[in-house]
Enzyme design. Sequence first.
Site, mmCIF file in Angstrom:
data_model
loop_
_atom_site.group_PDB
_atom_site.id
_atom_site.type_symbol
_atom_site.label_atom_id
_atom_site.label_comp_id
_atom_site.label_asym_id
_atom_site.label_seq_id
_atom_site.Cartn_x
_atom_site.Cartn_y
_atom_site.Cartn_z
ATOM 1 C CG ASP A 26 10.114 -34.573 -15.902
ATOM 2 O OD1 ASP A 26 9.899 -33.793 -16.856
ATOM 3 O OD2 ASP A 26 11.253 -34.958 -15.591
ATOM 4 C CB SER A 51 23.832 -37.323 -18.695
ATOM 5 O OG SER A 51 22.850 -37.125 -19.638
ATOM 6 C CG ASP A 78 15.944 -38.190 -17.473
ATOM 7 O OD1 ASP A 78 14.820 -38.544 -17.846
ATOM 8 O OD2 ASP A 78 16.618 -37.323 -18.047
HETATM 9 C C1 GLA Z 1 14.571 -35.198 -20.447
HETATM 10 C C2 GLA Z 1 14.576 -34.609 -19.045
HETATM 11 C C3 GLA Z 1 13.445 -35.194 -18.204
HETATM 12 C C4 GLA Z 1 12.101 -35.108 -18.941
HETATM 13 C C5 GLA Z 1 12.229 -35.628 -20.361
HETATM 14 C C6 GLA Z 1 10.981 -35.413 -21.183
HETATM 15 O O1 GLA Z 1 14.884 -36.556 -20.410
HETATM 16 O O2 GLA Z 1 15.810 -34.845 -18.426
HETATM 17 O O3 GLA Z 1 13.400 -34.539 -16.958
HETATM 18 O O4 GLA Z 1 11.596 -33.798 -18.913
HETATM 19 O O5 GLA Z 1 13.310 -35.009 -21.059
HETATM 20 O O6 GLA Z 1 9.919 -36.143 -20.670
#
Ligand code: GLA
Length: 387
Positions: free
Chosen positions: A36, A130, A174
């Site tokens: 992402d 979070s 997320d």
């Molecule tokens: C964490 C980060 C996301 C993403 C994932 C891995 O959750 O907060 O932005 O990069 O790791 O896919």
Amino acid sequence: MKKRLEEEFSGLFGSSDGVRFFFAPGRVNLMGEHIDYNGGYTLPCALTMGTYAAARKNGTGKLRLYSADYPEKGMIEAELTPERYQPEWDWANYPFGVVRTMEKEGFRLPEGVDIVYSGTLPASSGLSSSASIEVLTAYLLCSLFGFTLSVTALAKLTQKAENEFVGVQCGILDQLSIAAGRKDCAIFMDTGALTYEYAPLELGEHALLIVNSNKKRALNESKYNERRQECEEALRRLQTVCDKKALCDFSPEEFESYKAVLDQEVLERRARHAVYENARTIQSFEALKQGDIARFGALMPESHLSLKENYEVTGKELDLLAELSNQFPGVLGARMTGAGFGGCLVALIKKDMVSAYQEKVGTEYQEKSGYRADFYEAEAGGGPCEL
Ligand code: GLA
């Protein structure tokens, strides 16, 4: 949960008159890990597990927050505009970061708020507890004070809070999966264009099982930021021979023909993961749309292997769980989910094999790793809402 929050709220603040209740989910990512921030596609779904809050304006210049899950931390208070991250604020840095970021974006709170939180997500396990509290806080403040934010604006604002206030350089995955959650759907997200569409998560006789390794994510933030830098360096080198904006703009064929310019084995593996994981996400989305669950499942171990060997973010507990799961009859596929370095695995498994799986894999995992695994059957749920 509403009842419990209401009792906590009136115990702490004298009464529960006029209090309002809100929910925001957690998320599980099904495919498209660590891309992402490389302009790639991801395929998460929001969960029915998440974070709840009871909230009310308080007519003062103070924010007063309490978590029923961390009573030992007591009431955590700040002025209306918390300036910067404070270690003693502990978990409350997430909501305070949201308030601060809202103010910067022109959504200044006219008065303080009292909030009591409680969640059903295991913390530090890769299910975005979070981001759940961040999106929940932004959503409830918008509802209490009449601010309007679109789904993507809500996700961007809360991502910014995490990046700037908490100091974790996370991507949009997320926050956007939580803000855009939809019941019984996976979300196919283009993190470059910040657009998304839904695919039905119709698994028939299969279930999505989340397996918590209970190995808490360690060294997560520094390793996470290190992977981002490696990807930026790989892109910079590839851009000397090809005009693209992001690593995931390279097709596997293009990557193979330009990869020599990377000139470092580590950078080649990091970029290889990003490019092929992106292709797998597109294939997974197609498979889900066609109802081809077996095809979707078959891509999951491929993704895990790449996260292990190319991207090196799994760790021995998740590798053990993936190995045990992918050998187990009735499992169509399993992979780690989230940032990695501990946390959760997600497995696509025949429903009638779930208890045998828990017995066998749970026992072997505990014998070999010393950790006890927890299991949750995942249901894809909706986004933030008032209850
Ligand atoms: C964490 C980060 C996301 C993403 C994932 C891995 O959750 O907060 O932005 O990069 O790791 O896919």
